[in-house]
Scaffold this motif. Structure first.
Motif, short mmCIF file in Angstrom:
data_model
loop_
_atom_site.label_atom_id
_atom_site.label_comp_id
_atom_site.label_asym_id
_atom_site.label_seq_id
_atom_site.Cartn_x
_atom_site.Cartn_y
_atom_site.Cartn_z
N MET A 105 0.73 -1.03 0.26
CA MET A 105 0.04 0.10 -0.17
C MET A 105 1.01 1.14 -0.04
SD MET A 105 -3.11 1.49 0.15
CE MET A 105 -4.37 0.57 0.88
N THR A 106 1.93 1.14 0.83
CA THR A 106 2.67 2.53 0.91
C THR A 106 3.59 2.54 -0.48
OG1 THR A 106 3.15 2.06 3.40
CG2 THR A 106 4.60 3.41 2.29
N ASN A 107 4.04 1.52 -0.85
CA ASN A 107 4.73 1.73 -2.25
C ASN A 107 3.95 2.21 -3.27
OD1 ASN A 107 6.95 0.46 -0.82
ND2 ASN A 107 7.03 -1.20 -1.83
N MET A 108 2.69 1.66 -3.56
CA MET A 108 1.61 1.95 -4.43
C MET A 108 1.51 3.64 -4.33
SD MET A 108 -2.20 0.63 -5.10
CE MET A 108 -2.88 1.20 -3.85
N ILE A 109 1.07 4.04 -3.21
CA ILE A 109 0.70 5.36 -2.85
C ILE A 109 1.83 6.42 -3.20
CG2 ILE A 109 -0.01 7.28 -1.37
CD1 ILE A 109 -1.83 5.00 -0.28
N TRP A 137 -7.68 5.27 -3.88
CA TRP A 137 -6.84 4.21 -3.35
C TRP A 137 -7.67 3.11 -2.94
CZ3 TRP A 137 -2.55 4.98 -5.76
CH2 TRP A 137 -1.85 6.42 -5.53
N GLY A 138 -7.60 1.99 -3.69
CA GLY A 138 -8.62 0.73 -3.22
C GLY A 138 -7.83 0.09 -1.99
N GLU A 171 -6.69 -0.11 9.57
CA GLU A 171 -5.56 0.38 9.74
C GLU A 171 -5.00 0.77 8.36
OE1 GLU A 171 -3.31 -2.73 11.12
OE2 GLU A 171 -4.40 -2.87 13.10
N GLN A 172 -5.42 0.00 7.26
CA GLN A 172 -5.18 0.26 5.85
C GLN A 172 -5.77 1.56 5.35
OE1 GLN A 172 -2.22 -1.39 5.55
NE2 GLN A 172 -2.94 -2.38 3.61
N SER A 202 -4.94 13.78 0.16
CA SER A 202 -5.80 14.35 -0.76
C SER A 202 -6.59 13.55 -1.57
CB SER A 202 -4.89 15.13 -1.88
OG SER A 202 -4.14 13.95 -2.50
N ARG A 203 -6.58 12.32 -1.34
CA ARG A 203 -7.37 11.37 -2.40
C ARG A 203 -8.37 10.57 -1.46
NH1 ARG A 203 -2.28 11.17 -5.21
NH2 ARG A 203 -2.70 11.80 -7.61
N MET A 204 -9.53 9.80 -2.14
CA MET A 204 -10.42 8.97 -1.04
C MET A 204 -9.94 7.60 -1.23
SD MET A 204 -14.07 10.76 -1.70
CE MET A 204 -14.44 12.42 -0.97
N THR A 205 -10.48 6.84 -0.41
CA THR A 205 -10.27 5.52 -0.15
C THR A 205 -11.55 4.56 -0.67
OG1 THR A 205 -10.80 5.13 1.87
CG2 THR A 205 -8.60 5.62 1.58
#
Length: 816
Positions: free
Chosen positions: A405-409, A421-422, A447-448, A458-461
């Protein structure tokens, strides 16, 4: 001249990869073996005089390369999951005195070890994020050895072990409806960098509410500062024409600091706004100079505001935008996950040409090339971590999910296309572990969710289909699938509205159904009359399911899409939807599909051949005038003599006139609410034998035409009794053969769906294992026929065809 050419090439490669300085794609001069070795020594040991003294033998390959390029859709085996090795020899000469030499991996599956000679440099877990292997010290050490000069003649041996073995404690789950591929299936780059360089660059572009002012907040992390007194740099922002619209200077001088530096906050007056119709991009360039060496990195950004309004539509830059979306897997005929940049560009352009303005990238971080294309083409994106199905594993499993998740963002932070972000997909799907604890899944999902918002406020989940977690993300997509896995497609609007009322921010991801390319039907909705069992709990008769009882025809799926699209035009509260999926793809979970191991829900085949349904979307979603007569891949229709047959035209033109065998059957005006085909349909008597069908459509002063030829068969047939195999085309060394199913009287059985198996003996090569209707050696017939291609190799071959209950037939093929 040569030096200038090299400099220009380095610049072009930098523009492609997003990395600076000397970056080279390592596509050629690789060897591969699909098995494990006894150890790294087997990859580098000297070859004895006279050649290798034992197997295994390595094969020459180019990158990107996938273990499962063909076996993912081989109808007779389970796809390979295990280790594989790659090796090459590199001439390494870093021009920076104290610089670093890196191998940059854009994605490799799924566990990867990197070696320089016999030294293990690093390991990486995860098949979809980017990462680097710093080989600087290992290369320096190897260059001091005798093997460097004698055995490898001044080159450095690099060996890479990839492994996609099954492992329940890794993500994604092997229960996922896609292959967990192995190999170096994305690009690998050799990178030379100065000692001090930018590691991560974050350029946050924000807009004022009136869209008249923009700001770019530039932050970065650095490598090498612990060995430098300081680093001086510039931040420059340029518009699409190359004009500087903002700049700033910075100094960083904290060598022990390992965090993120705030470098500059720049104002851009009257910024040009990014949108699907005008995807305007600015360039942020950052330099870092230390020890007399300069590092440069660039990123593309865009200014846009967006909002998923609670219980309402999606807003972009202050206006409603209905998201018209699809989905994508990194998967393609003949290469598996190893899609080239050209393939990705073709695929994304086809989406844009169909009218797509949104894509959900399922179900993992995808290539930076795809995200760059989303930015430049104007396609908004939902990208998600690969926590997909199976439940929740232990500490290592959860740490991998956090890291991915961290790497993707962090790696895709700057892309203006990304809005969501899914957090996961179908996390209510249990099976990998003895324990399936919903509360533990909820806790980790929270947590995720918090992690995603911390990394990028700035973005939604978002998530899709996990009812017991639907209150956690900002946007939720329930499972609907009207007309395929539940209910009828005519129930779509009511089911969607019911779900909309249950959720704060509703989006409809995944809808549609399977279609077997080349299969068409005169009466595609007959499945609705299939007798169904009674539910013992409710006493009610269950609804027939198209997925189980339907004909999987292109005709049916066009009707399903057509109905959904016309309904969506009258759903003002709908934020948008994304049908599943743009292209057919391989999956280990569907061995009994008409094309074994292929999810056939795409509107294009696995080789990007357009299905009829592509044009349904184009007729609703595009403005450029188009018209398409349904049935380009339907060579023969059937019915009674004199019976009227419906001819449909999918078009966005205001009116169209139909001609059959030269006779006009009138002009009709398009009305999107007149189902099917928005009123552009005609009931016409076809003549036995060949029929010429033509449409002339108009939109303003623009005239569009389309025409096809279709045979019409009035002879009735009994059950299939025999096969007829014939050569239908031969060019450039490739022959196309077709088998037809006939009854005992020799009449074509146009609704036959029998299983067909092709085999080849001789000098030629059967072009199978492609996962397409015409590229599979085992396939269900489409309208009583099936095709295959053979590369004849200028030799002699015999093609055979089998079908249960019928005699095998043969065809001699001679190469030219």
């Amino acid at each position: 001249m040569i030096k200038k050419l090299i400099t220009t090439l380095a610049f072009l490669i930098t523009a492609i990869t997003g990395y600076s300085q000397q970056t080279t794609r390592l596509n050629s001069n690789w060897e591969f073996i699909r098995q494990d070795l006894g150890g790294i020594w087997e990859a580098v040991r000297p070859v004895p005089p006279g050649g290798p003294e034992s197997v295994p033998l390595w094969q020459n390959v180019t990158l990107p390369h996938c273990f499962n390029a063909r076996d993912a859709v081989d109808p007779d085996v389970n796809y390979y999951q295990g280790p594989g090795w790659y090796r090459t020899q590199l001439a390494i000469a870093n021009p920076y005195g104290n610089g670093r030499t890196l191998l940059h991996f854009e994605g490799a599956g799924q566990k990867t070890d990197v070696y320089v000679y016999t030294t293990k440099v690093t390991s990486h877990l995860g098949g979809y994020d980017e990462w680097t292997a710093d080989i600087t010290e290992a290369v320096a050490a190897f260059k001091k050895t005798e093997a460097f000069q004698k055995q490898f003649k001044g080159k450095v041996p690099v060996s890479i072990r990839c492994d996609n073995s099954r492992d329940l404690e890794t993500i994604p789950s092997q229960m996922s409806d896609f292959n967990v591929y192995g190999g170096l299936y994305r690009y690998v780059n050799l990178v030379y960098q100065p000692l001090v360089s930018v590691n991560k660059l974050f350029a946050a572009a924000t807009l004022s509410k009136d869209l008249k002012e923009g700001w770019i907040d530039v932050k970065a992390t650095f490598d090498g500062l612990t060995q430098a007194q300081n680093a001086l740099g510039n931040v420059v922002v340029k518009d699409a024409a190359g004009k500087t619209v903002g700049s700033g200077k910075y100094v960083v001088s904290s060598p022990a600091f390992q965090g993120t530096y705030s470098l500059s906050k720049l104002r851009v007056g009257k910024p040009k706004i990014w949108s699907p119709s005008s995807p305007y991009l600015y360039t942020v360039q950052i330099t870092a100079t230390a020890n007399g060496e300069t590092f440069t990195q660039t990123e593309k950004i865009g200014f846009r505001n967006f909002e998923f309004t609670p219980h309402g539509p999606f807003m972009l830059n202050g206006k409603r935008l209905r998201l018209r979306g699809t989905h994508r897997h990194e998967d393609h005929a003949g290469v598996g996950a190893a899609m080239t940049e050209a393939m990705m560009r073709q695929e994304m352009q086809l989406m844009k040409d169909m009218g797509v303005n949104f894509i959900r990238l399922g179900h993992y971080q995808q290539s930076r090339i795809v995200l760059n294309l989303c930015d430049s083409l104007g396609i908004l994106a939902w990208e998600e971590e690969p926590w997909c199905r199976g439940g929740l594993g232990g500490p290592g499993y959860q740490e991998q999910a956090r890291q991915m998740m961290t790497n993707m963002i962090e790696q895709h932070y700057n892309h203006p296309a990304i809005i969501l972000w899914g957090l996961g997909n179908e996390n209510d799907w249990e099976g990998d572990f003895a324990e399936f604890d919903k509360e533990k899944i909820r806790t980790f999902m929270k947590e995720q969710n918090d992690l995603a918002h911390k990394l990028d406020p700035s973005r939604m989940t978002s998530i899709r289909r996990c009812e017991f977690c639907k209150d956690i993300p900002d946007v939720y997509s329930p499972s609907i699938w009207a007309g395929w896995y539940r209910a009828k497609y005519t129930d779509y609007k009511q089911i969607s509205e019911d779900e909309f009322n249950k959720n704060n921010r509703f989006f409809h991801a995944e809808w549609g159904g399977d279609s077997h390319a080349g299969r068409h039907a005169e009466n595609p909705d007959t499945y609705l009359n299939t007798p169904q069992p009674t539910d013992p709990k409710t006493g009610k008769t269950k609804d027939p399911l198209a997925s189980k009882d339907g004909d999987w025809s292109e005709t049916y799926i066009c009707n399903l899409f057509d109905w959904h699209l016309k309904e969506q035009e009258n759903m003002p509260w709908l934020s948008g939807s994304a049908f599943w999926t743009f292209k057919d793809f391989s999956t280990p979970l569907r061995p009994d599909n008409p094309i074994p191991y292929v999810n056939q829900k795409g509107v294009v085949s696995r080789d990007m051949t357009l299905k009829e349904s592509y044009y349904v979307f184009q007729s609703y979603w595009t403005d450029k005038p188009m018209a398409h007569i349904y049935g380009h891949t339907w060579p023969t229709r059937w019915g009674n003599a004199g019976e009227k047959k419906q001819i449909k035209v999918y078009s966005n033109c205001t009116q169209a006139e139909l001609f059959v065998n030269g006779k006009s059957y009138g002009t009709k005006k398009r009305n999107s609410q007149d189902f099917p085909a928005a009123g552009l349909r005609w009931d016409v008597p076809l003549s036995a034998g060949s029929n010429a069908i033509k449409v002339i459509a108009k939109k303003g002063n623009v005239i569009i035409t389309d025409e096809i030829k279709q045979d019409y068969q009035t002879e009735k047939w009994n059950k299939p009794a025999k096969l007829v195999l014939e050569q239908v085309n031969s060019q450039n060394g490739t022959t196309t053969a077709q088998v037809k199913l006939l009854d005992e009287k020799g009449i074509p059985c146009l609704d036959a769906i029998n299983w067909i198996t092709f085999r080849l003996t001789g000098d030629g090569e059967l072009l199978d294992d492609l996962g397409t209707s015409g590229g599979s050696r085992r396939v269900q017939a489409y309208n009583g026929r099936a095709t295959i291609q053979v590369k004849t190799m200028k030799g002699q071959s015999i093609l055979s065809v089998q079908s249960p209950g019928m005699s095998t037939v043969f065809l001699n093929l001679a190469g030219k």
